[in-house]
Design a protein around this motif. Structure first.
Motif, mmCIF file in Angstrom:
data_model
loop_
_atom_site.group_PDB
_atom_site.id
_atom_site.type_symbol
_atom_site.label_atom_id
_atom_site.label_comp_id
_atom_site.label_asym_id
_atom_site.label_seq_id
_atom_site.Cartn_x
_atom_site.Cartn_y
_atom_site.Cartn_z
ATOM 1 N N ASP A 96 9.937 1.060 -49.129
ATOM 2 C CA ASP A 96 9.247 1.054 -47.951
ATOM 3 C C ASP A 96 9.710 2.735 -47.569
ATOM 4 O OD1 ASP A 96 8.889 0.598 -45.362
ATOM 5 O OD2 ASP A 96 11.519 0.948 -44.530
ATOM 6 N N GLY A 111 3.666 6.122 -42.293
ATOM 7 C CA GLY A 111 4.144 4.683 -42.954
ATOM 8 C C GLY A 111 3.241 3.909 -43.927
ATOM 9 N N ILE A 112 4.469 3.365 -45.219
ATOM 10 C CA ILE A 112 3.988 2.224 -45.272
ATOM 11 C C ILE A 112 5.070 1.588 -46.173
ATOM 12 C CG2 ILE A 112 3.550 2.734 -48.558
ATOM 13 C CD1 ILE A 112 1.046 1.645 -48.102
ATOM 14 N N ALA A 113 4.552 0.705 -46.474
ATOM 15 C CA ALA A 113 5.754 -0.472 -47.665
ATOM 16 C C ALA A 113 5.024 -1.211 -48.666
ATOM 17 C CB ALA A 113 6.586 -1.108 -46.855
ATOM 18 N N GLN A 168 11.224 -1.090 -40.661
ATOM 19 C CA GLN A 168 10.219 -0.449 -39.886
ATOM 20 C C GLN A 168 11.256 0.114 -39.049
ATOM 21 O OE1 GLN A 168 7.252 -0.341 -40.439
ATOM 22 N NE2 GLN A 168 6.693 1.321 -38.766
ATOM 23 N N ARG A 208 13.156 -12.510 -44.346
ATOM 24 C CA ARG A 208 12.426 -13.401 -43.177
ATOM 25 C C ARG A 208 13.053 -14.855 -43.373
ATOM 26 N NH1 ARG A 208 7.383 -8.989 -43.630
ATOM 27 N NH2 ARG A 208 8.349 -7.149 -43.660
ATOM 28 N N GLN A 224 11.200 -3.986 -51.233
ATOM 29 C CA GLN A 224 10.020 -3.286 -50.001
ATOM 30 C C GLN A 224 9.821 -1.653 -51.037
ATOM 31 O OE1 GLN A 224 9.095 -3.179 -46.216
ATOM 32 N NE2 GLN A 224 8.322 -5.279 -46.549
ATOM 33 N N ASN A 253 1.435 -4.934 -36.703
ATOM 34 C CA ASN A 253 2.972 -4.639 -37.084
ATOM 35 C C ASN A 253 2.678 -3.594 -35.071
ATOM 36 O OD1 ASN A 253 4.961 -2.774 -36.582
ATOM 37 N ND2 ASN A 253 4.434 -2.098 -38.999
ATOM 38 N N GLY A 258 1.221 -2.414 -47.432
ATOM 39 C CA GLY A 258 0.464 -2.559 -45.850
ATOM 40 C C GLY A 258 1.274 -1.760 -45.229
ATOM 41 N N GLY A 259 0.273 -1.001 -44.668
ATOM 42 C CA GLY A 259 1.281 0.077 -43.523
ATOM 43 C C GLY A 259 0.316 0.451 -42.691
ATOM 44 N N SER A 260 0.229 1.423 -41.625
ATOM 45 C CA SER A 260 0.058 2.202 -40.415
ATOM 46 C C SER A 260 0.380 3.474 -39.765
ATOM 47 C CB SER A 260 -0.379 1.739 -39.628
ATOM 48 O OG SER A 260 1.538 0.642 -38.775
ATOM 49 N N SER A 318 12.477 -5.974 -41.938
ATOM 50 C CA SER A 318 11.407 -4.957 -43.084
ATOM 51 C C SER A 318 12.790 -3.532 -42.145
ATOM 52 C CB SER A 318 10.916 -4.176 -42.938
ATOM 53 O OG SER A 318 10.098 -3.444 -41.703
ATOM 54 N N ARG A 341 1.965 5.275 -36.762
ATOM 55 C CA ARG A 341 2.372 4.512 -35.537
ATOM 56 C C ARG A 341 2.098 5.103 -34.044
ATOM 57 N NH1 ARG A 341 3.672 0.981 -40.130
ATOM 58 N NH2 ARG A 341 4.785 2.548 -41.816
HETATM 59 N N1 ASP Z 1 7.360 -2.847 -41.831
HETATM 60 C C1 ASP Z 1 5.686 -3.017 -42.376
HETATM 61 C C2 ASP Z 1 5.969 -4.445 -43.280
HETATM 62 O O1 ASP Z 1 6.798 -4.563 -43.539
HETATM 63 C C3 ASP Z 1 5.377 -1.916 -43.595
HETATM 64 C C4 ASP Z 1 5.113 -0.693 -42.737
HETATM 65 O O2 ASP Z 1 4.181 -0.460 -42.046
HETATM 66 O O3 ASP Z 1 5.378 -0.033 -42.931
HETATM 67 O O4 ASP Z 1 4.622 -5.091 -43.137
#
Ligand code: ASP
Length: 478
Positions: free
Chosen positions: A241, A420-422, A203, A225, A239, A337, A375-377, A201, A379
């Motif tokens: 993103d 953020g999130i993806a 990220q 992946r 994604q 993550n 999902g995201g968070s 990703s 950081r």
């Molecule tokens: N990079 C994370 C994922 O691919 C998503 C994120 O937390 O922004 O799941």
């Protein structure tokens, strides 16, 4: 004569027009020959009369999937000939008009197609569909999926542009770092023995863009992946993103919720969202009540137009890894993550590395009808906090430095708080289109085993390529 699209024929009744199209089906009644023609905009019936000898003769020769240019007059069909949908009784698309052929020109012939491209395709084995994907993509259902996918992506782009986001491309050739899944790797020709990795990703790059001061980033990003076969996974997937600076969890969630609701209301007016604002369910509650961290909270599971979104929050940050058979000890790994921050009130636990199993993360997952679609968070923007995560996972200092030194240095150069999130875009489109597999919404999909049957990838490479890359096979795995 300029080309007219089939969708515009109804506005040209009585006029002579030219259309360019594929032969969908031909019905030869001897005197009258009917040919249904299909272009990107629709389908129409054409008729060749015996009085027009030249067109009639060509019409008797054309076959399904030939490419033609047809000139003729758009006629209204007599009332009793109007074709109606058998089930609903509604007039079919262009069911009340017909093109009377004056001239027919074959632009290209086609071999008899190995698969039927007019059905919805569900009766055809998936291998045959993927092998002849350029034909399979002609079927109206798949065309609609791909065109709607574009509309959704365009909606996302316009919405985020309007909110001040910048779309930024990040590298595909990057570095292998432990991020959860297995990396796809690319050998370097210039430095034999070294490898790039394809990103799982964006990220790290998106966080580095926050350090760089962009504040609002997004990307329709391809991710890779190398995971073991699962029927509904793809080795590469897309994604949506995004990452934002100076935000807290609520702001990221609110923005995404607004965008999701708008996509549904603007592009799927027939669909109903069960509850807005989306319910929030803690991981603990989800597991207790639904035995799943992606609960399907639909009140009516038979309704194909019901969309039950919810947020799942308050996940544990770490989980125990399997016991090492030699030492009998188990360690810790992250659940989502490694770059996530703990909930603010749990930061002291992370910094002191205590009660590790009780630390909750700022992670938020968005779930739709029982599928995780994103999902995201927030950081860890302080380098010390990120370092603690890797220490808890048992990484020695040298490994932290070699894998993540660049992130720690970047976070130590004036990194704003960010999160953020993806979204898993393929899955989201699949659900909106009421499809059952993500392969129905990806133009050139791979099989569950990661094969591209049309291109025949993966494939062997030449001895010369291997030599340049400094690669020798140990033993072929079958
Ligand atoms: N990079 C994370 C994922 O691919 C998503 C994120 O937390 O922004 O799941």
């Amino acid at each position: 004569m300029n080309r007219t699209y089939i969708k515009d024929l109804k506005n040209n009744v009585g006029k002579t027009v030219s259309i360019s199209a594929w032969v969908d089906v031909r019905r030869d009644h001897g005197k009258l020959i009917f040919i249904d023609l299909r272009d990107m905009s629709g389908r129409v019936q054409t008729v060749a009369l015996p009085s027009n000898k030249e067109a009639h003769e060509i019409a008797s020769k054309v076959r399904s999937e030939w490419v033609v240019r047809a000139e003729g007059i758009v006629n209204k069909r007599p009332e009793k000939m109007i074709s109606k949908n058998k089930e609903t009784g509604e007039i079919e698309e262009n069911g009340d008009i017909e093109l009377e052929l004056k001239k027919l020109e074959v632009l290209n012939e086609a071999q008899t197609p190995p698969i039927d491209v007019r059905s919805d395709g569900t009766e055809i084995g998936e291998e045959a569909r993927l092998k002849h994907r350029y034909l399979d993509l002609r079927r109206p259902r798949v065309q609609k999926n791909i065109r709607t996918r574009h509309k959704i992506i365009k909606y996302v782009r316009d919405f985020l542009d309007n909110e001040g986001f910048t779309e930024i491309e990040t590298p595909i050739l990057t570095k292998s770092t432990p991020e959860g899944a297995r990396d796809y790797v690319v050998p370097s020709r210039l430095e034999n023995g070294r490898f790039y990795a394809l990103p799982q990703s964006p990220q790290q790059y998106k966080q580095l863009l926050m350090v760089a001061g962009f504040e609002k980033y997004f990307q329709i990003a391809r991710c890779f992946r190398d995971e073991d076969t699962r029927s509904d996974r793809q080795p590469e997937f897309t994604q949506m993103d995004l990452e934002m600076s100076f935000v807290e969890r609520e702001e990221v969630m609110a923005l995404n919720e607004k965008l999701l609701v708008e996509i549904v209301t603007k592009l799927y007016p027939n669909k109903k969202i069960q509850t807005v604002p989306f319910p929030r369910i803690s991981y603990k509650e989800a597991m207790e009540k639904y035995k799943s961290d992606r609960p399907d909270i639909r009140t009516d599971k038979n309704d194909p137009n019901l969309l039950a979104f919810c947020w799942v929050i308050d996940f544990p940050f770490f989980e125990k890894t399997d016991e090492d058979p030699l030492t009998g000890r188990s360690g810790w790994t992250f659940t989502h993550n490694p770059f996530s921050a703990p909930k603010p009130e749990h930061m002291p636990m992370l910094m002191n590395k205590e009660k590790i199993g009780d630390i909750l993360t700022t992670q938020y997952d968005v779930v739709l009808n029982g599928f995780e679609i994103g999902g995201g968070s927030i950081r860890n923007h302080a380098p010390e906090a990120l370092k603690k995560v890797f220490e808890i996972m048992g990484y020695p200092d040298e490994q932290i430095e070699s894998n993540f030194g660049h992130m720690l240095r970047a976070l130590a150069s004036g990194a704003p708080p960010h999160g953020g999130i993806a979204w898993g875009l393929d899955r989201f489109v699949t659900l909106l289109q009421n499809e059952s597999s993500i392969r129905e919404v990806i133009a050139f999909a791979k099989t569950g085993e990661g094969k591209d049957l049309m291109m025949e990838a993966p494939s062997e490479i030449s001895e010369k390529q291997m030599r340049e890359l400094g690669i020798e096979l140990r033993k072929k795995k079958k």
